[in-house]
Write an enzyme that holds these catalytic residues in place. Structure first.
Site, PDB file in Angstrom:
ATOM      1  N   ARG A 189       0.870  -1.185   0.000  1.00  0.00           N
ATOM      2  CA  ARG A 189       0.000   0.000   0.000  1.00  0.00           C
ATOM      3  C   ARG A 189       0.904   1.231   0.000  1.00  0.00           C
ATOM      4  NH1 ARG A 189      -4.493   0.255  -1.711  1.00  0.00           N
ATOM      5  NH2 ARG A 189      -5.339  -1.415  -0.392  1.00  0.00           N
ATOM      6  N   GLN A 212      -7.358  -8.692  -8.313  1.00  0.00           N
ATOM      7  CA  GLN A 212      -7.450  -7.242  -8.569  1.00  0.00           C
ATOM      8  C   GLN A 212      -6.069  -6.697  -8.943  1.00  0.00           C
ATOM      9  OE1 GLN A 212      -9.789  -4.524  -7.955  1.00  0.00           O
ATOM     10  NE2 GLN A 212      -8.691  -2.996  -6.744  1.00  0.00           N
ATOM     11  N   ARG A 217       2.170  -7.231  -9.247  1.00  0.00           N
ATOM     12  CA  ARG A 217       2.494  -6.540  -7.985  1.00  0.00           C
ATOM     13  C   ARG A 217       2.635  -7.496  -6.807  1.00  0.00           C
ATOM     14  NH1 ARG A 217      -2.837  -3.307  -5.672  1.00  0.00           N
ATOM     15  NH2 ARG A 217      -4.316  -5.019  -5.763  1.00  0.00           N
ATOM     16  N   HIS A 300       1.108   2.337 -10.683  1.00  0.00           N
ATOM     17  CA  HIS A 300       0.128   2.767  -9.678  1.00  0.00           C
ATOM     18  C   HIS A 300       0.816   3.580  -8.568  1.00  0.00           C
ATOM     19  CE1 HIS A 300      -3.053   2.696  -6.798  1.00  0.00           C
ATOM     20  NE2 HIS A 300      -3.721   1.671  -7.302  1.00  0.00           N
ATOM     21  N   ASP A 343     -12.014   8.664  -8.026  1.00  0.00           N
ATOM     22  CA  ASP A 343     -11.521   7.470  -8.707  1.00  0.00           C
ATOM     23  C   ASP A 343     -11.897   7.597 -10.185  1.00  0.00           C
ATOM     24  OD1 ASP A 343     -10.503   5.022  -9.292  1.00  0.00           O
ATOM     25  OD2 ASP A 343     -11.729   3.868  -7.872  1.00  0.00           O
ATOM     26  N   GLU A 403      -1.824   7.763 -11.662  1.00  0.00           N
ATOM     27  CA  GLU A 403      -1.285   6.510 -12.199  1.00  0.00           C
ATOM     28  C   GLU A 403      -1.292   6.568 -13.724  1.00  0.00           C
ATOM     29  OE1 GLU A 403      -3.920   3.506 -10.556  1.00  0.00           O
ATOM     30  OE2 GLU A 403      -4.331   4.843  -8.895  1.00  0.00           O
TER      31      GLU A 403
END
Ligand SMILES: O=P(O)(O)OC[C@H]1O[C@@H](O)[C@H](O)[C@@H](O)[C@@H]1O
Length: 427
Positions: A189, A212, A217, A300, A343, A403
């Site tokens: 995170r 997701q 990652r 990201h 978002d 991003e």
């Protein structure tokens, strides 16, 4: 004196004595025979034959010569061995360890010293140019690089996640949650996690069943090495001006190959280049298999800011976006500000410059290569509370995600390579 030398010395003494003992009686006997022949000319061993033969038949002159010769020969051989042994103390016959001038002992250093007047003058050594430093953590989980001017970057091999990017003055440009999992149990995170091969939950047949934001990652990447470049060869140059770290991931490295991805083969090189005032992150994705595949990808990035209330994003004015919070397509006329959950997915030509503005001054400037989409995300207060790995409580104020990437689907044909990247200038 060493034990060996003592022993050799004793042997030599014995041989010398033995040699003396051997020669002496011969002389003595010869003398005796001469004197006896003088005193008693008739009492000769040859019965007066007068042929000059020794009175002792066991030691003929030939034997005498032979004995003296052999003993002298042994004497000389031992002296040579002794010398060799002494020399070997300084020059071992061979060694696996290379000797250097500072470690090698020389037996006759003092006698070899050249006269001062004939000594060549020292060759001037050019000043050492500082170079970027790269280090790998002891547990092989992180790679850190820094420039001689002080900038630094740190990459976690789990996800090839850039965890830290600091300016020469030590200011951190990336936000990482204080509750982020850095042990490989969950995507980090914060920093710059990589989104591949799907953005968000799997949304089409190609990525059905994938987690997701994909598996890049949450996979352990391999550190492939570094390269650096010099900006100037001028004498006052401060050395290399950038350092590039390369990381690799291929389908064979995945812990668990998702069944949807079993037919596909790929190789990704992710390059993180630390410059004096910028950072570049770029991807080269190659289809190494025989089947075409589709993918999305994003960098990201969680950008560190002092307070979201003083921040806006420029370059996206009048660009329509997909609103993931309110739904539908929208557009704004001015710079984007954040005062609730945001978002959004913008599709905007890569030539368009994007910037994060803090207190009316540009803080980060983005240049994109082959990345046609930009996601702007901030969870704000309510959503932050649902995220167990986001802390402290007011963390949402400390970052904004801008991003860059390709939310648009790309089809990569067998044998083809797709390339794209971003350069971020920290101001
Ligand atoms: O919690 P994750 O999987 O890291 O995702 C965080 C956010 O990532 C953003 O890129 C998405 O647009 C958001 O919808 C999402 O909530």
């Amino acid at each position: 004196m060493s034990d060996i030398s003592k022993k050799i010395h004793n042997i030599l003494v014995k041989i010398a004595k033995w040699r003396e003992a051997l020669i002496q009686p011969l002389h003595k006997r010869e003398e005796e025979s001469v004197s006896s022949s003088r005193v008693h000319p008739t009492r000769r061993s040859d019965g007066g034959r007068g042929n000059g033969a020794t009175p002792f038949p066991a030691f003929t002159s030939l034997q005498k010569l032979l004995l003296v010769g052999i003993s002298s020969y042994i004497y000389i051989i031992i002296i040579i061995i002794k010398k060799l042994l002494r020399a070997s103390i300084y020059f071992p016959l061979y060694s696996f360890r290379p000797t250097t001038s500072s470690t090698r002992k020389h037996p006759s250093t003092s006698s070899n010293i050249m006269e001062r007047s004939k000594k060549p003058s020292a060759i001037p050594v050019s000043p050492t140019i500082p170079t970027p430093q790269v280090s790998i953590s002891e547990d092989n989980s992180r790679v850190t690089a820094s420039l001689p001017t002080g900038e630094s970057v740190e990459v976690l091999l789990f996800g090839a996640t850039v965890l830290s990017w600091k300016t020469a003055k030590g200011k951190e440009n990336l936000f990482v949650s204080s509750k982020a999992h850095l042990d490989g149990s969950k995507a980090v995170r914060g920093g710059i996690p990589l989104v591949f091969p799907n953005f968000g939950p799997s949304s089409n047949k190609a990525t059905e069943g994938l987690p997701q934001h994909g598996f890049a990652r949450t996979s352990k990447w391999e550190y492939l090495g570094k390269s650096s470049s010099e900006s100037s060869t001028l004498p006052n140059s401060s050395g290399d001006s950038s350092v590039k770290l390369d990381f690799g991931l291929s389908n064979t490295m995945l812990d668990k190959i998702p069944s949807e991805w079993k037919d596909y083969q790929f190789g990704i090189t992710y390059s993180v280049t630390l410059g004096r005032d910028d950072l570049e992150t770029s991807l080269a994705i190659r289809n190494t298999g025989e089947k075409d595949f589709e993918f999305q990808t994003l960098l990201h990035s969680y950008w560190a800011i002092d307070n979201i209330s003083n921040v806006s994003v420029s370059g996206l004015e009048k660009v329509s976006f997909a609103d993931k919070v309110g739904g539908g397509k929208k557009e704004e006329s001015g710079a984007i500000t954040v005062s609730s959950e945001v978002d959004r997915v913008y599709h905007v030509d890569p030539s368009q410059e994007i910037a994060i503005i803090e207190k009316d001054k540009p803080r980060f400037e983005f240049t994109r290569d082959m990345l046609p989409d930009v996601v702007v995300w901030n969870p704000w207060i309510e959503k932050s509370k649902t995220m167990s790995d986001l802390a402290p409580e007011d963390a949402y104020k400390r970052f904004i995600c801008v991003e860059t990437g390709s939310v648009s689907w790309n089809t990569l044909e067998a044998g083809d390579t797709w390339e794209g990247g971003q350069r971020i200038k920290a101001l």
